[in-house]
Every structure is written in C-alpha cells, then in structure tokens.
Design an enzyme around this catalytic site. Sequence first.
Site, PDB file in Angstrom:
ATOM      1  N   ASN A   1       0.855  -1.182   0.000  1.00 58.01           N
ATOM      2  CA  ASN A   1       0.000   0.000   0.000  1.00 58.01           C
ATOM      3  C   ASN A   1       0.899   1.242   0.000  1.00 58.01           C
ATOM      4  O   ASN A   1       1.703   1.434   0.910  1.00 58.01           O
ATOM      5  CB  ASN A   1      -0.900  -0.019   1.235  1.00 58.01           C
ATOM      6  CG  ASN A   1      -1.910   1.114   1.257  1.00 58.01           C
ATOM      7  OD1 ASN A   1      -1.578   2.248   0.925  1.00 58.01           O
ATOM      8  ND2 ASN A   1      -3.130   0.833   1.666  1.00 58.01           N
TER       9      ASN A   1
ATOM     10  N   ARG B   1       4.458  18.569   1.387  1.00 62.40           N
ATOM     11  CA  ARG B   1       5.229  19.712   0.886  1.00 62.40           C
ATOM     12  C   ARG B   1       4.750  20.227  -0.462  1.00 62.40           C
ATOM     13  O   ARG B   1       5.203  21.267  -0.928  1.00 62.40           O
ATOM     14  CB  ARG B   1       6.710  19.317   0.764  1.00 62.40           C
ATOM     15  CG  ARG B   1       7.462  19.246   2.073  1.00 62.40           C
ATOM     16  CD  ARG B   1       7.769  20.607   2.656  1.00 62.40           C
ATOM     17  NE  ARG B   1       8.639  21.394   1.789  1.00 62.40           N
ATOM     18  CZ  ARG B   1       9.968  21.393   1.874  1.00 62.40           C
ATOM     19  NH1 ARG B   1      10.576  20.630   2.776  1.00 62.40           N
ATOM     20  NH2 ARG B   1      10.690  22.146   1.082  1.00 62.40           N
TER      21      ARG B   1
ATOM     22  N   HIS C   1      -5.507   3.553  -1.713  1.00 63.38           N
ATOM     23  CA  HIS C   1      -6.762   3.792  -0.994  1.00 63.38           C
ATOM     24  C   HIS C   1      -7.096   5.282  -1.084  1.00 63.38           C
ATOM     25  O   HIS C   1      -6.813   6.054  -0.162  1.00 63.38           O
ATOM     26  CB  HIS C   1      -6.626   3.357   0.465  1.00 63.38           C
ATOM     27  CG  HIS C   1      -7.907   3.379   1.238  1.00 63.38           C
ATOM     28  ND1 HIS C   1      -8.168   2.502   2.271  1.00 63.38           N
ATOM     29  CD2 HIS C   1      -9.006   4.169   1.154  1.00 63.38           C
ATOM     30  CE1 HIS C   1      -9.359   2.765   2.778  1.00 63.38           C
ATOM     31  NE2 HIS C   1      -9.884   3.776   2.113  1.00 63.38           N
TER      32      HIS C   1
ATOM     33  N   ARG D   1      -9.104   8.511  -0.664  1.00 66.80           N
ATOM     34  CA  ARG D   1     -10.210   8.960   0.179  1.00 66.80           C
ATOM     35  C   ARG D   1     -10.818  10.219  -0.431  1.00 66.80           C
ATOM     36  O   ARG D   1     -10.185  10.879  -1.264  1.00 66.80           O
ATOM     37  CB  ARG D   1      -9.717   9.196   1.606  1.00 66.80           C
ATOM     38  CG  ARG D   1      -9.444   7.876   2.341  1.00 66.80           C
ATOM     39  CD  ARG D   1      -9.102   8.106   3.802  1.00 66.80           C
ATOM     40  NE  ARG D   1      -9.234   6.874   4.574  1.00 66.80           N
ATOM     41  CZ  ARG D   1      -8.276   5.964   4.717  1.00 66.80           C
ATOM     42  NH1 ARG D   1      -7.099   6.145   4.125  1.00 66.80           N
ATOM     43  NH2 ARG D   1      -8.474   4.875   5.438  1.00 66.80           N
TER      44      ARG D   1
ATOM     45  N   HIS E   1      -3.989  11.723   0.748  1.00 62.36           N
ATOM     46  CA  HIS E   1      -2.768  10.996   0.378  1.00 62.36           C
ATOM     47  C   HIS E   1      -2.866  10.602  -1.094  1.00 62.36           C
ATOM     48  O   HIS E   1      -2.522  11.402  -1.945  1.00 62.36           O
ATOM     49  CB  HIS E   1      -2.486   9.811   1.322  1.00 62.36           C
ATOM     50  CG  HIS E   1      -3.681   9.115   1.866  1.00 62.36           C
ATOM     51  ND1 HIS E   1      -4.590   8.444   1.079  1.00 62.36           N
ATOM     52  CD2 HIS E   1      -4.111   8.975   3.151  1.00 62.36           C
ATOM     53  CE1 HIS E   1      -5.522   7.912   1.848  1.00 62.36           C
ATOM     54  NE2 HIS E   1      -5.268   8.220   3.107  1.00 62.36           N
TER      55      HIS E   1
ATOM     56  N   GLU F   1      -8.761   0.209  -2.835  1.00 58.00           N
ATOM     57  CA  GLU F   1      -9.667   0.014  -1.714  1.00 58.00           C
ATOM     58  C   GLU F   1     -10.272   1.342  -1.301  1.00 58.00           C
ATOM     59  O   GLU F   1      -9.692   2.407  -1.504  1.00 58.00           O
ATOM     60  CB  GLU F   1      -8.951  -0.648  -0.531  1.00 58.00           C
ATOM     61  CG  GLU F   1      -7.749   0.097   0.010  1.00 58.00           C
ATOM     62  CD  GLU F   1      -7.035  -0.672   1.117  1.00 58.00           C
ATOM     63  OE1 GLU F   1      -7.039  -1.926   1.072  1.00 58.00           O
ATOM     64  OE2 GLU F   1      -6.487  -0.021   2.008  1.00 58.00           O
TER      65      GLU F   1
ATOM     66  N   THR G   1      -7.656   6.264   9.599  1.00 58.15           N
ATOM     67  CA  THR G   1      -7.323   5.016   8.929  1.00 58.15           C
ATOM     68  C   THR G   1      -8.509   4.083   9.108  1.00 58.15           C
ATOM     69  O   THR G   1      -9.425   4.364   9.890  1.00 58.15           O
ATOM     70  CB  THR G   1      -6.038   4.394   9.508  1.00 58.15           C
ATOM     71  OG1 THR G   1      -5.671   3.243   8.736  1.00 58.15           O
ATOM     72  CG2 THR G   1      -6.221   3.996  10.964  1.00 58.15           C
TER      73      THR G   1
ATOM     74  N   HIS H   1      -3.917  -4.635   7.832  1.00 53.82           N
ATOM     75  CA  HIS H   1      -3.983  -3.591   8.857  1.00 53.82           C
ATOM     76  C   HIS H   1      -3.094  -3.977  10.031  1.00 53.82           C
ATOM     77  O   HIS H   1      -3.365  -4.919  10.766  1.00 53.82           O
ATOM     78  CB  HIS H   1      -5.398  -3.308   9.371  1.00 53.82           C
ATOM     79  CG  HIS H   1      -5.532  -1.913   9.924  1.00 53.82           C
ATOM     80  ND1 HIS H   1      -5.905  -0.839   9.154  1.00 53.82           N
ATOM     81  CD2 HIS H   1      -5.276  -1.416  11.147  1.00 53.82           C
ATOM     82  CE1 HIS H   1      -5.910   0.267   9.890  1.00 53.82           C
ATOM     83  NE2 HIS H   1      -5.518  -0.057  11.113  1.00 53.82           N
ATOM     84  N   ASP H   2      -2.017  -3.223  10.189  1.00 54.67           N
ATOM     85  CA  ASP H   2      -1.052  -3.375  11.280  1.00 54.67           C
ATOM     86  C   ASP H   2      -0.261  -4.674  11.237  1.00 54.67           C
ATOM     87  O   ASP H   2       0.363  -5.056  12.239  1.00 54.67           O
ATOM     88  CB  ASP H   2      -1.723  -3.205  12.648  1.00 54.67           C
ATOM     89  CG  ASP H   2      -2.058  -1.750  12.954  1.00 54.67           C
ATOM     90  OD1 ASP H   2      -1.688  -0.878  12.146  1.00 54.67           O
ATOM     91  OD2 ASP H   2      -2.690  -1.489  13.987  1.00 54.67           O
TER      92      ASP H   2
ATOM     93  N   GLY I   1       1.103  -1.327   4.259  1.00 61.26           N
ATOM     94  CA  GLY I   1       1.623  -0.032   3.838  1.00 61.26           C
ATOM     95  C   GLY I   1       2.412   0.675   4.911  1.00 61.26           C
ATOM     96  O   GLY I   1       3.612   0.879   4.801  1.00 61.26           O
ATOM     97  N   HIS I   2       1.746   1.042   5.999  1.00 58.27           N
ATOM     98  CA  HIS I   2       2.373   1.873   7.033  1.00 58.27           C
ATOM     99  C   HIS I   2       3.656   1.245   7.565  1.00 58.27           C
ATOM    100  O   HIS I   2       4.701   1.904   7.644  1.00 58.27           O
ATOM    101  CB  HIS I   2       1.376   2.109   8.170  1.00 58.27           C
ATOM    102  CG  HIS I   2       1.876   3.023   9.241  1.00 58.27           C
ATOM    103  ND1 HIS I   2       1.932   4.392   9.077  1.00 58.27           N
ATOM    104  CD2 HIS I   2       2.361   2.771  10.482  1.00 58.27           C
ATOM    105  CE1 HIS I   2       2.412   4.946  10.179  1.00 58.27           C
ATOM    106  NE2 HIS I   2       2.695   3.984  11.045  1.00 58.27           N
TER     107      HIS I   2
END
Length: 238
Positions: free
Chosen positions: A7, A18, A43, A45, A50, A70, A100, A190-191, A213-214
């Site tokens: 992701n 920036r 993803h 939004r 992002h 997603e 999130t 997720h996580d 991703g994160h």
Amino acid sequence: MTRLSVNINKIATLRNARGGNMPDVTKAALDCERFGAEGITVHPRPDERHIRYSDVREIRPLVKREFNIEGNPIQKFIDLVCEVVPDQVTLVPDAADAVTSDAGWDTVRNADFLSDICRTFKAKGIRTSIFIGADPAMAEGAAKCGCDRIELYTEPYAAGYRTDRESAIAPFIAAAATARDCGLGVNAGHDLNLENLEFFIRNIPWTAEVSIGHAIICDALYMGLEKTIAEYLKRVHF
C-alpha cells in the site's frame, strides 16, 4: 502462495506534506514492483489527503502486477473504479474523516447495498473483496453478497500478538475457515508487520494476499525500500 501487496498511501502522504512531486508516487509504485512486490494497493479517500484520484489514473496503466483499489464505495469511488478497472477492488466502510480504517462491514445489515456494489464491479470483470472483522457470520454474509474474497481487518490480531498470540489469532482462523468453506478467497491487512506477519500466514496458510503499507514505509526509513520489501517477502514466502 500468499502474495504481498504494498500500500503506497504513506508515500503520497509524504509528497502531499510539501507539495510538488517528491517523492514520486508513480515511481515508488513501479519500484515496489521491481523490488518484488506482487501487488500495489491504493486507498483514495474523498479528501485526497494521500493518494489522489489522478494518481490512480496515472498508475493503473503502468503497473504490471496486481492493482488493488480500496475504499468506501461512494459514487465518486465507484466511478473511478469502473473507469480504471483494477484487478481487485476492496470495499472498506471508512467514514470521510477516518484517519485510517478501523472496522469491517456488517455484511448482514448492509447486505442489499453490498450486493448491488458487488454486481456493479463484477460486471466490469473486477475481483471484489469485502473488508470484515474476524467474525464467521460476517464472512457468511459477505459470501451472500456475491463477492469473491474477504479481507480480514487484522488490527485486533496485531494488538494482541505480543500478549497472547494464540488467542489473538484464533478468531481470525475461524473467520478465514468460514470464508474458505463459503468459497471465498481470504486477504488480510492492517497493522501487519515484520514481527507478526509470519505467524499469521503459518496459521492461515490459505491467505491469498496481505496488503501492508504503514509498517513497510516505517521500516524503509531504516532499511531502505528494496531491503524492506525483501524482508516482508521472507515472512510471506517461508
């Protein structure tokens, strides 16, 4: 074999902080593929804080491996997905102001809505996945909606992993087994990270795909993107 989909939202977050085009999100997507990622996830939004809708349009024709979009299927999102026709769409019940993703669908209460959305995307030849919590009833409900896969919301697993990983994984095994019995593929996300990923896959070896991703971008700050993706692939392809 489980696939790793990267992701790239956090790369877009850094760019947007920036303005300009540094880092280049499209180049990052292609680099992830070059480094071995088996899919790219975005993803978008509604506020485009992002990934932007324009990013999706630019990236789609360039990626060679699986492209997964997603998001919450509001009309703007539906129109984008039908326009670019990704390999997979993952339906996530995000509120517009969500930081999130923080919950899966109630596939019973939202059955009519999700069934309509699944028909729309499957008519375009797009594999459709529904994001759910680790609840067998929600997996059964997803199957009745006509989707192809579910994606398990794994934050509760990640939160409980260090304390009691056997208890943390148990409801996910149950939900994944129900999904498999209903004829659905199983994704997860997720996580998930370098610490907890392999244990998840070992216990649910029929997991088709993990979307991360994160954690990947955080690890890449120290190891570099290429080495980080290689390390995640080791946890997936053991």
